[in-house]
Write a protein that holds these residues in place. Structure first.
Motif, mmCIF file in Angstrom:
data_model
loop_
_atom_site.group_PDB
_atom_site.id
_atom_site.type_symbol
_atom_site.label_atom_id
_atom_site.label_comp_id
_atom_site.label_asym_id
_atom_site.label_seq_id
_atom_site.Cartn_x
_atom_site.Cartn_y
_atom_site.Cartn_z
ATOM 1 N N ASN A 135 -0.940 -21.798 40.683
ATOM 2 C CA ASN A 135 -1.863 -22.861 41.112
ATOM 3 C C ASN A 135 -1.612 -24.226 40.478
ATOM 4 O O ASN A 135 -2.322 -25.177 40.796
ATOM 5 C CB ASN A 135 -3.312 -22.440 40.875
ATOM 6 N N ILE A 136 -0.633 -24.358 39.561
ATOM 7 C CA ILE A 136 -0.356 -25.683 39.003
ATOM 8 C C ILE A 136 1.122 -26.019 39.164
ATOM 9 O O ILE A 136 1.969 -25.132 39.322
ATOM 10 C CB ILE A 136 -0.757 -25.794 37.513
ATOM 11 N N ASN A 137 1.423 -27.299 39.132
ATOM 12 C CA ASN A 137 2.791 -27.771 39.268
ATOM 13 C C ASN A 137 3.512 -27.699 37.919
ATOM 14 O O ASN A 137 2.924 -27.982 36.877
ATOM 15 C CB ASN A 137 2.807 -29.213 39.781
ATOM 16 N N ASN A 138 4.771 -27.323 37.952
ATOM 17 C CA ASN A 138 5.641 -27.328 36.769
ATOM 18 C C ASN A 138 4.993 -26.653 35.553
ATOM 19 O O ASN A 138 4.876 -27.251 34.478
ATOM 20 C CB ASN A 138 6.027 -28.764 36.405
ATOM 21 N N PRO A 139 4.583 -25.383 35.678
ATOM 22 C CA PRO A 139 3.863 -24.758 34.560
ATOM 23 C C PRO A 139 4.687 -24.655 33.284
ATOM 24 O O PRO A 139 4.120 -24.761 32.185
ATOM 25 C CB PRO A 139 3.501 -23.378 35.107
ATOM 26 N N LEU A 140 6.005 -24.470 33.384
ATOM 27 C CA LEU A 140 6.814 -24.354 32.170
ATOM 28 C C LEU A 140 6.978 -25.688 31.450
ATOM 29 O O LEU A 140 7.437 -25.722 30.302
ATOM 30 C CB LEU A 140 8.188 -23.769 32.493
ATOM 31 N N SER A 141 6.614 -26.784 32.108
ATOM 32 C CA SER A 141 6.623 -28.096 31.462
ATOM 33 C C SER A 141 5.207 -28.580 31.168
ATOM 34 O O SER A 141 5.005 -29.734 30.808
ATOM 35 C CB SER A 141 7.333 -29.116 32.369
ATOM 36 N N THR A 142 4.231 -27.692 31.327
ATOM 37 C CA THR A 142 2.825 -28.034 31.127
ATOM 38 C C THR A 142 2.277 -27.243 29.953
ATOM 39 O O THR A 142 2.380 -26.020 29.924
ATOM 40 C CB THR A 142 2.003 -27.713 32.393
ATOM 41 N N GLY A 143 1.711 -27.940 28.978
ATOM 42 C CA GLY A 143 1.221 -27.271 27.781
ATOM 43 C C GLY A 143 -0.274 -27.017 27.803
ATOM 44 O O GLY A 143 -0.961 -27.197 28.815
ATOM 45 N N ASP A 144 -0.785 -26.602 26.646
ATOM 46 C CA ASP A 144 -2.207 -26.370 26.417
ATOM 47 C C ASP A 144 -2.718 -27.391 25.407
ATOM 48 O O ASP A 144 -1.983 -27.822 24.516
ATOM 49 C CB ASP A 144 -2.452 -24.975 25.837
ATOM 50 N N CYS A 145 -3.985 -27.735 25.520
ATOM 51 C CA CYS A 145 -4.629 -28.565 24.502
ATOM 52 C C CYS A 145 -6.059 -28.066 24.344
ATOM 53 O O CYS A 145 -6.817 -28.027 25.311
ATOM 54 C CB CYS A 145 -4.621 -30.039 24.902
ATOM 55 N N TRP A 146 -6.399 -27.655 23.122
ATOM 56 C CA TRP A 146 -7.760 -27.228 22.820
ATOM 57 C C TRP A 146 -8.425 -28.297 21.972
ATOM 58 O O TRP A 146 -7.816 -28.857 21.054
ATOM 59 C CB TRP A 146 -7.743 -25.898 22.077
ATOM 60 N N TYR A 147 -9.692 -28.546 22.237
ATOM 61 C CA TYR A 147 -10.365 -29.720 21.674
ATOM 62 C C TYR A 147 -11.791 -29.382 21.253
ATOM 63 O O TYR A 147 -12.464 -28.561 21.889
ATOM 64 C CB TYR A 147 -10.379 -30.819 22.745
ATOM 65 N N THR A 148 -12.240 -30.015 20.187
ATOM 66 C CA THR A 148 -13.650 -29.964 19.817
ATOM 67 C C THR A 148 -14.021 -31.253 19.090
ATOM 68 O O THR A 148 -13.139 -31.976 18.590
ATOM 69 C CB THR A 148 -13.964 -28.729 18.942
ATOM 70 N N HIS A 149 -15.301 -31.554 19.038
ATOM 71 C CA HIS A 149 -15.788 -32.799 18.437
ATOM 72 C C HIS A 149 -16.912 -32.484 17.463
ATOM 73 O O HIS A 149 -17.892 -31.833 17.826
ATOM 74 C CB HIS A 149 -16.297 -33.745 19.534
ATOM 75 N N ILE A 150 -16.751 -32.920 16.213
ATOM 76 C CA ILE A 150 -17.822 -32.823 15.231
ATOM 77 C C ILE A 150 -18.634 -34.111 15.323
ATOM 78 O O ILE A 150 -18.105 -35.191 15.083
ATOM 79 C CB ILE A 150 -17.261 -32.651 13.806
ATOM 80 N N PRO A 151 -19.904 -34.035 15.695
ATOM 81 C CA PRO A 151 -20.669 -35.263 15.957
ATOM 82 C C PRO A 151 -21.002 -36.034 14.686
ATOM 83 O O PRO A 151 -20.918 -35.520 13.566
ATOM 84 C CB PRO A 151 -21.938 -34.751 16.642
ATOM 85 N N ASP A 152 -21.385 -37.276 14.904
ATOM 86 C CA ASP A 152 -21.832 -38.160 13.829
ATOM 87 C C ASP A 152 -23.055 -37.544 13.150
ATOM 88 O O ASP A 152 -24.036 -37.202 13.799
ATOM 89 C CB ASP A 152 -22.189 -39.521 14.445
ATOM 90 N N THR A 215 -5.133 -35.539 29.546
ATOM 91 C CA THR A 215 -4.376 -35.400 30.785
ATOM 92 C C THR A 215 -4.576 -33.993 31.328
ATOM 93 O O THR A 215 -4.202 -33.013 30.665
ATOM 94 C CB THR A 215 -2.881 -35.650 30.543
ATOM 95 N N PRO A 216 -5.172 -33.838 32.511
ATOM 96 C CA PRO A 216 -5.395 -32.490 33.045
ATOM 97 C C PRO A 216 -4.117 -31.911 33.629
ATOM 98 O O PRO A 216 -3.155 -32.636 33.922
ATOM 99 C CB PRO A 216 -6.443 -32.723 34.141
ATOM 100 N N VAL A 217 -4.083 -30.598 33.786
ATOM 101 C CA VAL A 217 -2.980 -29.976 34.505
ATOM 102 C C VAL A 217 -2.975 -30.509 35.934
ATOM 103 O O VAL A 217 -3.996 -30.965 36.455
ATOM 104 C CB VAL A 217 -3.099 -28.444 34.509
ATOM 105 N N SER A 218 -1.819 -30.460 36.565
ATOM 106 C CA SER A 218 -1.675 -30.918 37.952
ATOM 107 C C SER A 218 -1.768 -29.714 38.875
ATOM 108 O O SER A 218 -0.850 -28.878 38.932
ATOM 109 C CB SER A 218 -0.329 -31.630 38.125
ATOM 110 N N TYR A 219 -2.892 -29.608 39.579
ATOM 111 C CA TYR A 219 -3.074 -28.480 40.490
ATOM 112 C C TYR A 219 -2.253 -28.662 41.762
ATOM 113 O O TYR A 219 -2.102 -29.783 42.268
ATOM 114 C CB TYR A 219 -4.552 -28.341 40.879
ATOM 115 N N GLN A 220 -1.745 -27.580 42.280
ATOM 116 C CA GLN A 220 -1.095 -27.604 43.581
ATOM 117 C C GLN A 220 -2.148 -27.797 44.671
ATOM 118 O O GLN A 220 -3.344 -27.578 44.460
ATOM 119 C CB GLN A 220 -0.326 -26.303 43.809
#
Length: 259
Positions: A135-152, A215-220
């Motif tokens: 379901n995404i374009n170029n998956p072997l060139s597309t990575g993962d990014c996990w994120y969280t935010h500690i608030p003020d 940057t989101p993954v590029s869906y087909q």
């Protein structure tokens, strides 16, 4: 009631093909008091023979509300220690086709995060995704990014992440109803809201004015955040995290849920 200001991410993959890379994960934190936090990354992989191992270490990058690093740096690494098998979620319409799911927990206590205007933005970047994703374009060139935010801390004196109740689902049946609980628990009693999102690529995010842009993954064509398996949209109850729908296609897909 406090408003939850962090984002906690979990990826899901629907497996009908061989996987070779990491298939899901979540980045969370626990406030232990003062400037001290326990940061935890949970990572999942297909543990059948021949598939990629967990990375030996991961690097958590820490930025302020304008995307600036710190001097001395607050970035830190977390090392792999061990992994444990988990029972993969398999819908009631099928028997286990030989799947193997393994969880690794990377964790570290850091004590250099005192109150800061705008809080702390944390993310981990990792490459890459499975070549078999449909379901995404170029998956072997597309990575993962996990994120969280500690608030003020001027907004919340103390706050910890919600924690997912279940590991990600790895097998659902074509054209059969999904019945999966994507809920999380929260030690602070915060009100939690769930939604789909487009998983993030491993490109460094832009952080400015207290907002992080990834940057989101590029869906087909024919796929998207709300229909990662194609066809009609899946649904997720924003209050309970219960996911429903009937995937029409056979294949391997990636999507995202956030809390």
């Amino acid at each position: 009631m406090k408003r939850l200001t962090l984002i906690c991410l979990l990826l899901l993959s629907t497996f009908l093909a061989k996987a070779t890379h990491i298939v899901g994960g979540s980045l969370t934190y626990e406030h232990l008091g003062g400037a001290t936090y326990r940061i935890t990354l949970k990572m999942y992989r297909d543990c059948r023979a021949g598939n990629a191992a967990f990375p030996g270490s991961v690097t958590v990058q820490v930025r302020d509300q304008n995307g600036n690093g710190f001097s001395p740096t607050k970035d830190f690494s977390m090392n792999f220690t061990t992994s444990t098998p988990v029972n993969p979620y398999i819908d009631t319409c099928a028997v286990n086709p030989g799947l193997c799911l393994e969880e690794a927990i990377y964790t570290r206590v850091v004590n250099n995060l005192p109150p800061l205007a705008g809080g702390y933005f944390m993310f981990i970047r990792y490459c890459c995704r499975n070549s078999t994703l449909n379901n995404i374009n170029n998956p072997l060139s597309t990575g993962d990014c996990w994120y969280t935010h500690i608030p003020d801390m001027s907004t919340l004196i103390t706050n910890s992440s919600p924690v997912w109740v279940n590991p990600p689902p790895v097998f659902v049946c074509q054209a059969e109803p999904i019945n999966f609980d994507f809920s999380a628990t929260d030690a602070d009693g915060d009100s939690l809201v769930y939604s789909f999102y487009a998983p993030y690529d491993s490109i460094t995010p832009t952080i400015s004015g207290g907002n992080a842009t990834f940057t989101p993954v590029s869906y087909q064509a024919g796929y998207g955040p709300n229909n990662p398996c194609g066809g009609p949209n899946l649904t997720i109850n924003p209050q309970t995290g219960f996911m429903a729908g009937s995937p029409p296609n056979v294949g391997q897909f990636v999507g995202g849920v956030r809390c």
